[in-house]
Motif scaffolding. Sequence first.
Motif, short mmCIF file in Angstrom:
data_model
loop_
_atom_site.label_atom_id
_atom_site.label_comp_id
_atom_site.label_asym_id
_atom_site.label_seq_id
_atom_site.Cartn_x
_atom_site.Cartn_y
_atom_site.Cartn_z
N ALA A 1 -2.77 7.16 -2.46
CA ALA A 1 -2.58 8.59 -2.73
C ALA A 1 -1.18 8.93 -3.22
CB ALA A 1 -2.89 9.40 -1.46
N ASP A 2 -0.16 8.19 -2.77
CA ASP A 2 1.21 8.51 -3.16
C ASP A 2 1.69 7.70 -4.37
OD1 ASP A 2 1.45 10.48 -1.29
OD2 ASP A 2 3.14 9.60 -0.22
N VAL A 3 0.83 6.94 -4.99
CA VAL A 3 1.26 6.20 -6.19
C VAL A 3 1.70 7.19 -7.28
CG1 VAL A 3 0.48 4.77 -8.12
CG2 VAL A 3 -0.05 4.09 -5.77
N ASP B 1 0.82 -1.20 0.00
CA ASP B 1 0.00 0.00 0.00
C ASP B 1 0.87 1.27 0.00
OD1 ASP B 1 -2.46 -1.12 -0.41
OD2 ASP B 1 -3.05 -1.13 1.70
N CYS B 2 0.29 2.33 -0.52
CA CYS B 2 1.09 3.54 -0.79
C CYS B 2 0.24 4.77 -0.51
CB CYS B 2 1.58 3.49 -2.24
SG CYS B 2 2.77 4.75 -2.67
N GLY B 3 -0.14 4.91 0.74
CA GLY B 3 -1.05 5.98 1.14
C GLY B 3 -0.40 7.34 1.20
N SER B 4 -1.15 8.30 1.67
CA SER B 4 -0.71 9.69 1.73
C SER B 4 0.41 9.85 2.76
CB SER B 4 -1.90 10.57 2.12
OG SER B 4 -1.50 11.90 2.25
N GLY B 5 1.55 10.40 2.30
CA GLY B 5 2.70 10.60 3.20
C GLY B 5 3.67 9.43 3.21
N VAL B 6 3.33 8.37 2.52
CA VAL B 6 4.15 7.16 2.56
C VAL B 6 5.48 7.35 1.83
CG1 VAL B 6 4.27 4.77 1.69
CG2 VAL B 6 2.29 5.53 3.02
N LEU B 7 5.47 8.04 0.69
CA LEU B 7 6.73 8.24 -0.04
C LEU B 7 7.73 9.02 0.81
CD1 LEU B 7 8.46 7.90 -2.56
CD2 LEU B 7 7.40 9.96 -3.49
N MET B 8 7.25 10.07 1.48
CA MET B 8 8.11 10.88 2.34
C MET B 8 8.75 10.02 3.43
SD MET B 8 8.30 14.47 2.75
CE MET B 8 6.75 15.28 3.01
N GLU B 9 7.97 9.17 4.03
CA GLU B 9 8.49 8.31 5.09
C GLU B 9 9.46 7.27 4.52
OE1 GLU B 9 7.71 9.02 8.25
OE2 GLU B 9 9.03 7.42 8.99
N LEU B 10 9.10 6.75 3.35
CA LEU B 10 9.97 5.75 2.70
C LEU B 10 11.36 6.33 2.43
CD1 LEU B 10 10.28 2.94 1.32
CD2 LEU B 10 9.52 4.04 -0.80
N GLU B 11 11.41 7.61 2.04
CA GLU B 11 12.69 8.24 1.71
C GLU B 11 13.66 8.19 2.89
OE1 GLU B 11 11.38 12.07 0.44
OE2 GLU B 11 11.01 11.43 -1.63
N ASP B 12 13.12 8.14 4.11
CA ASP B 12 13.98 8.06 5.30
C ASP B 12 14.51 6.65 5.53
OD1 ASP B 12 13.71 10.69 5.89
OD2 ASP B 12 12.14 10.42 7.41
N VAL B 13 13.89 5.68 4.90
CA VAL B 13 14.19 4.28 5.20
C VAL B 13 14.93 3.60 4.06
CG1 VAL B 13 13.10 2.04 5.70
CG2 VAL B 13 12.12 4.13 6.66
N LEU B 14 14.54 3.95 2.81
CA LEU B 14 15.07 3.25 1.64
C LEU B 14 15.00 4.19 0.44
CD1 LEU B 14 15.72 0.19 0.57
CD2 LEU B 14 13.39 0.32 -0.34
N ASP B 15 16.03 4.17 -0.40
CA ASP B 15 15.98 4.87 -1.67
C ASP B 15 14.77 4.32 -2.45
OD1 ASP B 15 16.25 5.70 -4.29
OD2 ASP B 15 18.38 5.17 -4.45
#
Length: 246
Positions: free
Chosen positions: A66-68, A34-48
């Motif tokens: 939302a972040d797809v 799943d790729c909800g709102s705010g997920v890409l921002m959080e992912l950037e802290d964890v994994l390229d």
Amino acid sequence: MKLTVLGYYGGYPYQNTGTSGYLLQANGFNLLLDCGSGVLMELEDVLDPLRLDAVLLSHYHADHVADVGVLQYYWQLHSERYQHEILPIYGHVFDQAAFDGLDWPAATEKRAYDPEIVNQIGPFEIKFLRTEHPVPAFAMRIKERDTGKVLVYTADSKVFPALTKFAHDADQLIADTNFFANQPGEIWHMTTTQVGEMALKAHVHSLLISHLPQTADRNRLLKETTVASHNQLPVQLPHAGMVINI
Ligand SMILES: [Zn+2]
Ligand SMILES: [Zn+2]
């Protein structure tokens, strides 16, 4: 397999925490669930984000997809690094327009999962169960092939008997726990009590409540769920960046 919580609210993001999104890693394979709102921002802290190997979507409600669009732009705008790499996004085909939107030129490619069979995605064997929700949505039973460990994710659903069977003996359950026990009226998500009772009946080994309401007393959510499970299994509240090794 390693699970990292990237967002856990239902409906909309709140105070720097996003809606549904989980990173699942095994054998060097990085799956975004799943790729909800705010997920890409959080992912950037964890994994390229370019290191993702696949995205898997439970359904097309905005708090799960939302972040797809911005993830697609992320891949498109880094085409100089991955000219031949396309990110596969797995979704169901029961909403053709939403499914078609998973394609983005030179960035991402839609892939259909089949709820009737065991799907192979990287190191995982994945079964699906259609849930009871206003739009087609699928719970997932994800088995790591090498270790046999099992993660079950309810996605969004009201409680129904087949979900208990589907979650049976899971090493980890992530359950949609959007309401307190006393929520009135017809609901399309589960309550604390329903989730606790289901986890107990299904003999799951560990429970993470998620898809939480924004302004609720978190400790009350936890307590109600724990009481309903008769204190028979560990119940956890999520936080962004939380890691669970399964
Ligand atoms: Zn949702
Ligand atoms: Zn939903």
